[in-house]
Every structure is written in C-alpha cells, then in structure tokens.
Design a protein around this motif. Sequence first.
Motif, PDB file in Angstrom:
ATOM      1  N   GLN A   1     -54.754  32.698   7.861  1.00 37.65           N
ATOM      2  CA  GLN A   1     -55.158  31.898   6.702  1.00 37.65           C
ATOM      3  C   GLN A   1     -54.361  32.314   5.477  1.00 37.65           C
ATOM      4  O   GLN A   1     -53.879  31.468   4.716  1.00 37.65           O
ATOM      5  N   ALA A   2     -54.207  33.632   5.284  1.00 35.26           N
ATOM      6  CA  ALA A   2     -53.450  34.128   4.130  1.00 35.26           C
ATOM      7  C   ALA A   2     -51.993  33.676   4.207  1.00 35.26           C
ATOM      8  O   ALA A   2     -51.408  33.265   3.197  1.00 35.26           O
ATOM      9  N   LEU A   3     -51.403  33.723   5.399  1.00 34.22           N
ATOM     10  CA  LEU A   3     -50.018  33.270   5.555  1.00 34.22           C
ATOM     11  C   LEU A   3     -49.900  31.766   5.312  1.00 34.22           C
ATOM     12  O   LEU A   3     -48.946  31.310   4.680  1.00 34.22           O
ATOM     13  N   ASN A   4     -50.874  30.997   5.806  1.00 35.69           N
ATOM     14  CA  ASN A   4     -50.852  29.557   5.577  1.00 35.69           C
ATOM     15  C   ASN A   4     -50.981  29.235   4.085  1.00 35.69           C
ATOM     16  O   ASN A   4     -50.309  28.330   3.575  1.00 35.69           O
ATOM     17  N   GLU A   5     -51.824  29.983   3.385  1.00 35.40           N
ATOM     18  CA  GLU A   5     -51.951  29.787   1.937  1.00 35.40           C
ATOM     19  C   GLU A   5     -50.651  30.152   1.226  1.00 35.40           C
ATOM     20  O   GLU A   5     -50.228  29.455   0.301  1.00 35.40           O
ATOM     21  N   ALA A   6     -50.005  31.234   1.666  1.00 38.23           N
ATOM     22  CA  ALA A   6     -48.720  31.617   1.081  1.00 38.23           C
ATOM     23  C   ALA A   6     -47.683  30.526   1.330  1.00 38.23           C
ATOM     24  O   ALA A   6     -46.886  30.190   0.446  1.00 38.23           O
ATOM     25  N   HIS A   7     -47.713  29.951   2.525  1.00 38.40           N
ATOM     26  CA  HIS A   7     -46.791  28.857   2.847  1.00 38.40           C
ATOM     27  C   HIS A   7     -47.038  27.646   1.946  1.00 38.40           C
ATOM     28  O   HIS A   7     -46.094  27.061   1.410  1.00 38.40           O
ATOM     29  N   ASP A   8     -48.311  27.291   1.763  1.00 40.56           N
ATOM     30  CA  ASP A   8     -48.643  26.156   0.907  1.00 40.56           C
ATOM     31  C   ASP A   8     -48.174  26.392  -0.528  1.00 40.56           C
ATOM     32  O   ASP A   8     -47.627  25.490  -1.172  1.00 40.56           O
ATOM     33  N   THR A   9     -48.381  27.604  -1.018  1.00 38.93           N
ATOM     34  CA  THR A   9     -47.930  27.959  -2.370  1.00 38.93           C
ATOM     35  C   THR A   9     -46.413  27.854  -2.464  1.00 38.93           C
ATOM     36  O   THR A   9     -45.875  27.309  -3.431  1.00 38.93           O
ATOM     37  N   PHE A  10     -45.735  28.364  -1.450  1.00 35.81           N
ATOM     38  CA  PHE A  10     -44.267  28.287  -1.404  1.00 35.81           C
ATOM     39  C   PHE A  10     -43.798  26.838  -1.495  1.00 35.81           C
ATOM     40  O   PHE A  10     -42.912  26.506  -2.279  1.00 35.81           O
ATOM     41  N   ARG A  11     -44.400  25.958  -0.700  1.00 32.48           N
ATOM     42  CA  ARG A  11     -43.993  24.542  -0.707  1.00 32.48           C
ATOM     43  C   ARG A  11     -44.239  23.907  -2.064  1.00 32.48           C
ATOM     44  O   ARG A  11     -43.408  23.142  -2.554  1.00 32.48           O
ATOM     45  N   GLU A  12     -45.383  24.200  -2.670  1.00 36.78           N
ATOM     46  CA  GLU A  12     -45.682  23.644  -3.994  1.00 36.78           C
ATOM     47  C   GLU A  12     -44.677  24.136  -5.033  1.00 36.78           C
ATOM     48  O   GLU A  12     -44.188  23.351  -5.853  1.00 36.78           O
ATOM     49  N   GLU A  13     -44.365  25.425  -4.978  1.00 32.56           N
ATOM     50  CA  GLU A  13     -43.404  25.976  -5.927  1.00 32.56           C
ATOM     51  C   GLU A  13     -42.015  25.388  -5.708  1.00 32.56           C
ATOM     52  O   GLU A  13     -41.293  25.108  -6.667  1.00 32.56           O
ATOM     53  N   MET A  14     -41.625  25.202  -4.450  1.00 32.97           N
ATOM     54  CA  MET A  14     -40.324  24.602  -4.154  1.00 32.97           C
ATOM     55  C   MET A  14     -40.271  23.168  -4.674  1.00 32.97           C
ATOM     56  O   MET A  14     -39.244  22.723  -5.192  1.00 32.97           O
ATOM     57  N   THR A  15     -41.368  22.438  -4.540  1.00 32.17           N
ATOM     58  CA  THR A  15     -41.429  21.067  -5.052  1.00 32.17           C
ATOM     59  C   THR A  15     -41.239  21.070  -6.565  1.00 32.17           C
ATOM     60  O   THR A  15     -40.466  20.262  -7.108  1.00 32.17           O
ATOM     61  N   ASP A  16     -41.912  21.990  -7.243  1.00 32.72           N
ATOM     62  CA  ASP A  16     -41.778  22.086  -8.703  1.00 32.72           C
ATOM     63  C   ASP A  16     -40.340  22.416  -9.097  1.00 32.72           C
ATOM     64  O   ASP A  16     -39.789  21.817 -10.032  1.00 32.72           O
ATOM     65  N   VAL A  17     -39.734  23.359  -8.407  1.00 34.63           N
ATOM     66  CA  VAL A  17     -38.347  23.748  -8.704  1.00 34.63           C
ATOM     67  C   VAL A  17     -37.409  22.563  -8.459  1.00 34.63           C
ATOM     68  O   VAL A  17     -36.522  22.277  -9.260  1.00 34.63           O
ATOM     69  N   ARG A  18     -37.615  21.856  -7.334  1.00 34.49           N
ATOM     70  CA  ARG A  18     -36.768  20.708  -6.999  1.00 34.49           C
ATOM     71  C   ARG A  18     -36.878  19.620  -8.066  1.00 34.49           C
ATOM     72  O   ARG A  18     -35.880  19.052  -8.502  1.00 34.49           O
ATOM     73  N   GLU A  19     -38.101  19.349  -8.516  1.00 36.99           N
ATOM     74  CA  GLU A  19     -38.302  18.328  -9.553  1.00 36.99           C
ATOM     75  C   GLU A  19     -37.662  18.745 -10.875  1.00 36.99           C
ATOM     76  O   GLU A  19     -37.056  17.919 -11.563  1.00 36.99           O
ATOM     77  N   ALA A  20     -37.777  20.014 -11.228  1.00 35.12           N
ATOM     78  CA  ALA A  20     -37.158  20.505 -12.453  1.00 35.12           C
ATOM     79  C   ALA A  20     -35.635  20.393 -12.358  1.00 35.12           C
ATOM     80  O   ALA A  20     -34.963  20.004 -13.323  1.00 35.12           O
ATOM     81  N   HIS A  21     -35.099  20.699 -11.180  1.00 35.59           N
ATOM     82  CA  HIS A  21     -33.648  20.594 -10.982  1.00 35.59           C
ATOM     83  C   HIS A  21     -33.186  19.143 -11.104  1.00 35.59           C
ATOM     84  O   HIS A  21     -32.181  18.857 -11.764  1.00 35.59           O
ATOM     85  N   ARG A  22     -33.923  18.232 -10.501  1.00 33.93           N
ATOM     86  CA  ARG A  22     -33.565  16.810 -10.587  1.00 33.93           C
ATOM     87  C   ARG A  22     -33.585  16.339 -12.039  1.00 33.93           C
ATOM     88  O   ARG A  22     -32.718  15.577 -12.462  1.00 33.93           O
TER      89      ARG A  22
END
Length: 128
Positions: A65-86
């Motif tokens: 569960q902790a790893l899945n939550e870390a994965h979800d956080t990672f994806r959300e952060e990557m989405t934010d970074v990608r949007e900021a880059h765009r």
Amino acid sequence: MTMSLRQLIASGLMATALLPLAVTAQAGNHGGEHHAPDRERMEERMQEHRQDVYERAGLSDEKQQALNEAHDTFREEMTDVREAHRARMADILDEDEQQALRDAMHEAREAYREGHGKRHHGEAMNDE
C-alpha cells in the motif's frame, strides 16, 4: 551510509516497478490523445506487474500500500512537472515553432530507431 540488503532490494524493486511507468508517462508527451486507450492498458499491465513483483518479494500488504501510494504521488508530481514544462515551452515558442520542434523530435527519433535497429510497438527486427 550503508544500505542493508533488504533496503537495496526494496530500492531495486521500486525502481523496476516505476521505470516502465516513467517511460509510459514520457511517451504520453508525444503520442497525443489518440493513444489514451493504449495508455490505460499499459497502466493496467504495469499495475499487474507491480503487484506480481510485490508478491514475489513477499512484501506485506502495508508495504504494498505504501509503495502504491508513493507511485501515485510520483505520477501526480510528474503530471505537474510536465504541465509546467509545457506552459514554459508555450511561453518561449509560438505554435508554429512548437510544431516544428515536435516534427524535428519525431524525425530524430525515427532516425535513431532506424540507425539502432530498435523495435517499435512490437515490430520484429529484420536481420536479413
């Protein structure tokens, strides 16, 4: 700082589980919206792969569960970074320049694949 074998294995498992997803996230930048069903299928396969890896590693439900939550956080952060880059790219380049850059990146990627014999979406390499 010394890592225990368990910490080293856990780090390796996390990296193994996340790498394909990072690649998928990066590929999403170039594919456009017409690849959304493929992205969903890829995410499902990666989720199944992560679960298999967790079970093989004998991780507890809490750790999974902790790893899945870390994965979800990672994806959300990557989405934010990608949007900021765009947004930054849009501030720097007009629409024609953005399209020219996308076209040049596509051409360079295709030239690289041709020069290195890379497979593309399941195509077999031809050694003849």
